[in-house]
Design a protein around this motif. Structure first.
Motif, PDB file in Angstrom:
ATOM      1  N   VAL A   7      10.774   6.020 -13.996  1.00  0.00           N
ATOM      2  CA  VAL A   7      10.628   7.055 -12.983  1.00  0.00           C
ATOM      3  C   VAL A   7      10.467   6.481 -11.580  1.00  0.00           C
ATOM      4  CG1 VAL A   7       9.172   8.979 -12.217  1.00  0.00           C
ATOM      5  CG2 VAL A   7       9.673   8.676 -14.637  1.00  0.00           C
ATOM      6  N   VAL A   8       9.735   5.408 -11.444  1.00  0.00           N
ATOM      7  CA  VAL A   8       9.427   4.874 -10.124  1.00  0.00           C
ATOM      8  C   VAL A   8      10.373   3.725  -9.789  1.00  0.00           C
ATOM      9  CG1 VAL A   8       7.638   3.821  -8.691  1.00  0.00           C
ATOM     10  CG2 VAL A   8       7.009   5.505 -10.396  1.00  0.00           C
ATOM     11  N   ALA A   9      11.099   3.871  -8.697  1.00  0.00           N
ATOM     12  CA  ALA A   9      12.001   2.812  -8.247  1.00  0.00           C
ATOM     13  C   ALA A   9      11.187   1.684  -7.626  1.00  0.00           C
ATOM     14  CB  ALA A   9      12.986   3.374  -7.232  1.00  0.00           C
ATOM     15  N   LYS A  10      11.810   0.504  -7.473  1.00  0.00           N
ATOM     16  CA  LYS A  10      11.082  -0.620  -6.893  1.00  0.00           C
ATOM     17  C   LYS A  10      10.698  -0.320  -5.456  1.00  0.00           C
ATOM     18  CE  LYS A  10      14.895  -3.400  -5.219  1.00  0.00           C
ATOM     19  NZ  LYS A  10      15.398  -4.722  -5.049  1.00  0.00           N
ATOM     20  N   ARG A  11       9.652  -0.995  -4.990  1.00  0.00           N
ATOM     21  CA  ARG A  11       9.147  -0.728  -3.642  1.00  0.00           C
ATOM     22  C   ARG A  11      10.171  -1.166  -2.607  1.00  0.00           C
ATOM     23  NH1 ARG A  11       7.031  -4.986  -0.865  1.00  0.00           N
ATOM     24  NH2 ARG A  11       5.630  -3.859   0.496  1.00  0.00           N
ATOM     25  N   ALA A  12      10.141  -0.508  -1.476  1.00  0.00           N
ATOM     26  CA  ALA A  12      11.085  -0.781  -0.392  1.00  0.00           C
ATOM     27  C   ALA A  12      10.679  -2.045   0.347  1.00  0.00           C
ATOM     28  CB  ALA A  12      11.137   0.386   0.567  1.00  0.00           C
ATOM     29  N   GLU A  13      11.579  -2.991   0.410  1.00  0.00           N
ATOM     30  CA  GLU A  13      11.346  -4.193   1.201  1.00  0.00           C
ATOM     31  C   GLU A  13      12.320  -4.236   2.377  1.00  0.00           C
ATOM     32  OE1 GLU A  13      11.111  -7.641  -1.268  1.00  0.00           O
ATOM     33  OE2 GLU A  13       9.610  -6.729  -2.558  1.00  0.00           O
ATOM     34  N   ASP A  14      13.532  -3.785   2.151  1.00  0.00           N
ATOM     35  CA  ASP A  14      14.530  -3.663   3.216  1.00  0.00           C
ATOM     36  C   ASP A  14      14.818  -2.181   3.386  1.00  0.00           C
ATOM     37  OD1 ASP A  14      14.848  -6.469   3.521  1.00  0.00           O
ATOM     38  OD2 ASP A  14      16.136  -6.486   1.749  1.00  0.00           O
ATOM     39  N   LEU A  15      14.582  -1.667   4.583  1.00  0.00           N
ATOM     40  CA  LEU A  15      14.776  -0.242   4.827  1.00  0.00           C
ATOM     41  C   LEU A  15      16.237   0.070   5.111  1.00  0.00           C
ATOM     42  CD1 LEU A  15      11.656   0.444   7.053  1.00  0.00           C
ATOM     43  CD2 LEU A  15      11.850   0.480   4.565  1.00  0.00           C
ATOM     44  N   MET A  16      16.672   1.237   4.621  1.00  0.00           N
ATOM     45  CA  MET A  16      18.053   1.660   4.820  1.00  0.00           C
ATOM     46  C   MET A  16      18.076   2.917   5.677  1.00  0.00           C
ATOM     47  SD  MET A  16      19.468   0.897   0.935  1.00  0.00           S
ATOM     48  CE  MET A  16      20.071   2.514   0.846  1.00  0.00           C
ATOM     49  N   PRO A  17      19.080   3.070   6.538  1.00  0.00           N
ATOM     50  CA  PRO A  17      19.176   4.268   7.389  1.00  0.00           C
ATOM     51  C   PRO A  17      19.313   5.528   6.541  1.00  0.00           C
ATOM     52  CG  PRO A  17      20.782   2.596   8.043  1.00  0.00           C
ATOM     53  CD  PRO A  17      20.155   2.124   6.770  1.00  0.00           C
ATOM     54  N   GLY A  18      18.709   6.603   7.010  1.00  0.00           N
ATOM     55  CA  GLY A  18      18.860   7.894   6.342  1.00  0.00           C
ATOM     56  C   GLY A  18      17.870   8.172   5.226  1.00  0.00           C
ATOM     57  N   VAL A  19      17.044   7.212   4.879  1.00  0.00           N
ATOM     58  CA  VAL A  19      16.059   7.427   3.814  1.00  0.00           C
ATOM     59  C   VAL A  19      14.730   7.807   4.481  1.00  0.00           C
ATOM     60  CG1 VAL A  19      14.835   6.382   1.879  1.00  0.00           C
ATOM     61  CG2 VAL A  19      17.225   5.786   2.298  1.00  0.00           C
ATOM     62  N   PRO A  20      14.100   8.915   4.033  1.00  0.00           N
ATOM     63  CA  PRO A  20      12.873   9.395   4.681  1.00  0.00           C
ATOM     64  C   PRO A  20      11.633   8.590   4.263  1.00  0.00           C
ATOM     65  CG  PRO A  20      13.426  10.836   2.866  1.00  0.00           C
ATOM     66  CD  PRO A  20      14.541   9.817   2.970  1.00  0.00           C
ATOM     67  N   TYR A  21      11.596   7.328   4.647  1.00  0.00           N
ATOM     68  CA  TYR A  21      10.480   6.462   4.254  1.00  0.00           C
ATOM     69  C   TYR A  21       9.145   6.945   4.802  1.00  0.00           C
ATOM     70  CZ  TYR A  21      14.108   3.161   2.866  1.00  0.00           C
ATOM     71  OH  TYR A  21      15.194   2.567   2.277  1.00  0.00           O
ATOM     72  N   VAL A  22       9.134   7.393   6.045  1.00  0.00           N
ATOM     73  CA  VAL A  22       7.869   7.784   6.675  1.00  0.00           C
ATOM     74  C   VAL A  22       7.241   8.963   5.938  1.00  0.00           C
ATOM     75  CG1 VAL A  22       6.794   8.645   8.790  1.00  0.00           C
ATOM     76  CG2 VAL A  22       8.521   6.849   8.911  1.00  0.00           C
ATOM     77  N   ARG A  23       8.036   9.934   5.545  1.00  0.00           N
ATOM     78  CA  ARG A  23       7.514  11.098   4.823  1.00  0.00           C
ATOM     79  C   ARG A  23       6.852  10.657   3.514  1.00  0.00           C
ATOM     80  NH1 ARG A  23      12.060  14.492   3.605  1.00  0.00           N
ATOM     81  NH2 ARG A  23      12.152  14.716   5.846  1.00  0.00           N
ATOM     82  N   GLY A  24       7.530   9.821   2.747  1.00  0.00           N
ATOM     83  CA  GLY A  24       6.965   9.343   1.487  1.00  0.00           C
ATOM     84  C   GLY A  24       5.724   8.503   1.699  1.00  0.00           C
ATOM     85  N   TRP A  25       5.769   7.619   2.679  1.00  0.00           N
ATOM     86  CA  TRP A  25       4.618   6.763   2.956  1.00  0.00           C
ATOM     87  C   TRP A  25       3.436   7.593   3.429  1.00  0.00           C
ATOM     88  CZ3 TRP A  25       1.639   5.888   7.256  1.00  0.00           C
ATOM     89  CH2 TRP A  25       0.703   4.852   7.131  1.00  0.00           C
ATOM     90  N   ASN A  26       3.669   8.610   4.264  1.00  0.00           N
ATOM     91  CA  ASN A  26       2.583   9.451   4.753  1.00  0.00           C
ATOM     92  C   ASN A  26       1.906  10.196   3.608  1.00  0.00           C
ATOM     93  OD1 ASN A  26       0.973  10.473   6.934  1.00  0.00           O
ATOM     94  ND2 ASN A  26       2.051  12.413   6.682  1.00  0.00           N
ATOM     95  N   ARG A  27       2.693  10.692   2.683  1.00  0.00           N
ATOM     96  CA  ARG A  27       2.114  11.372   1.511  1.00  0.00           C
ATOM     97  C   ARG A  27       1.288  10.397   0.692  1.00  0.00           C
ATOM     98  NH1 ARG A  27       3.739  13.775  -3.673  1.00  0.00           N
ATOM     99  NH2 ARG A  27       2.204  15.391  -3.981  1.00  0.00           N
ATOM    100  N   ALA A  28       1.793   9.188   0.512  1.00  0.00           N
ATOM    101  CA  ALA A  28       1.053   8.161  -0.224  1.00  0.00           C
ATOM    102  C   ALA A  28      -0.232   7.796   0.516  1.00  0.00           C
ATOM    103  CB  ALA A  28       1.928   6.922  -0.426  1.00  0.00           C
ATOM    104  N   ARG A  29      -0.161   7.733   1.839  1.00  0.00           N
ATOM    105  CA  ARG A  29      -1.342   7.396   2.644  1.00  0.00           C
ATOM    106  C   ARG A  29      -2.418   8.456   2.477  1.00  0.00           C
ATOM    107  NH1 ARG A  29      -3.336   8.949   7.291  1.00  0.00           N
ATOM    108  NH2 ARG A  29      -1.530  10.198   7.816  1.00  0.00           N
ATOM    109  N   GLN A  30      -2.023   9.733   2.489  1.00  0.00           N
ATOM    110  CA  GLN A  30      -2.985  10.817   2.306  1.00  0.00           C
ATOM    111  C   GLN A  30      -3.621  10.757   0.913  1.00  0.00           C
ATOM    112  OE1 GLN A  30      -0.574  14.239   3.148  1.00  0.00           O
ATOM    113  NE2 GLN A  30      -0.806  14.037   5.363  1.00  0.00           N
ATOM    114  N   SER A  31      -2.815  10.473  -0.089  1.00  0.00           N
ATOM    115  CA  SER A  31      -3.327  10.379  -1.456  1.00  0.00           C
ATOM    116  C   SER A  31      -4.232   9.166  -1.633  1.00  0.00           C
ATOM    117  CB  SER A  31      -2.169  10.314  -2.451  1.00  0.00           C
ATOM    118  OG  SER A  31      -1.401  11.495  -2.381  1.00  0.00           O
ATOM    119  N   ALA A  32      -3.838   8.032  -1.066  1.00  0.00           N
ATOM    120  CA  ALA A  32      -4.668   6.830  -1.144  1.00  0.00           C
ATOM    121  C   ALA A  32      -5.995   7.061  -0.433  1.00  0.00           C
ATOM    122  CB  ALA A  32      -3.931   5.632  -0.538  1.00  0.00           C
ATOM    123  N   SER A  33      -5.962   7.773   0.673  1.00  0.00           N
ATOM    124  CA  SER A  33      -7.183   8.077   1.417  1.00  0.00           C
ATOM    125  C   SER A  33      -8.109   8.988   0.607  1.00  0.00           C
ATOM    126  CB  SER A  33      -6.833   8.731   2.751  1.00  0.00           C
ATOM    127  OG  SER A  33      -7.995   9.060   3.459  1.00  0.00           O
TER     128      SER A  33
END
Length: 106
Positions: A7-33
């Motif tokens: 289910v879970v893809a490998k973590r992002a090390e190289d960012l690609m254009p068009g992928v909403p990384y910030v949205r996913g990271w922000n949700r993870a940040r809220q959950s981690a907090s």
């Protein structure tokens, strides 16, 4: 990073254009907090020093617990099980102090 169901893809090390990384990271940040807040209340914050938000290659947020001692993982499992039992039986869970005191010693 892939779970046994794939289910879970490998973590992002190289960012690609068009992928909403910030949205996913922000949700993870809220959950981690939120998890960090609960760990502080339980006195377990020092047992999870590697707790961080991250994101995978497709932009899904990830919460990494980091490397923890077996006793910390066992205590977290005990607390989750107590909460589930309380939810199933409509009772209140044992107090965090009681759960911590009754956790198996190493």
């Amino acid at each position: 990073m892939t779970d046994r169901r794939g289910v879970v893809a490998k973590r992002a090390e190289d960012l690609m254009p068009g992928v909403p990384y910030v949205r996913g990271w922000n949700r993870a940040r809220q959950s981690a907090s939120a998890l960090a807040d609960q760990l502080v209340l339980l006195g377990l914050d020092s047992d999870f020093p590697g707790l961080v938000a991250d994101v995978n290659v497709v932009g899904d947020g990830l919460v990494q617990l980091g490397t923890v001692r077996p006793e910390a993982a066992e205590l977290l499992a005990t607390l989750i099980a107590a909460g589930l039992r309380a939810e199933l039986h409509g009772t209140t869970a044992e107090t965090p102090a009681t759960a911590r005191r009754e956790a198996p010693a190493a």
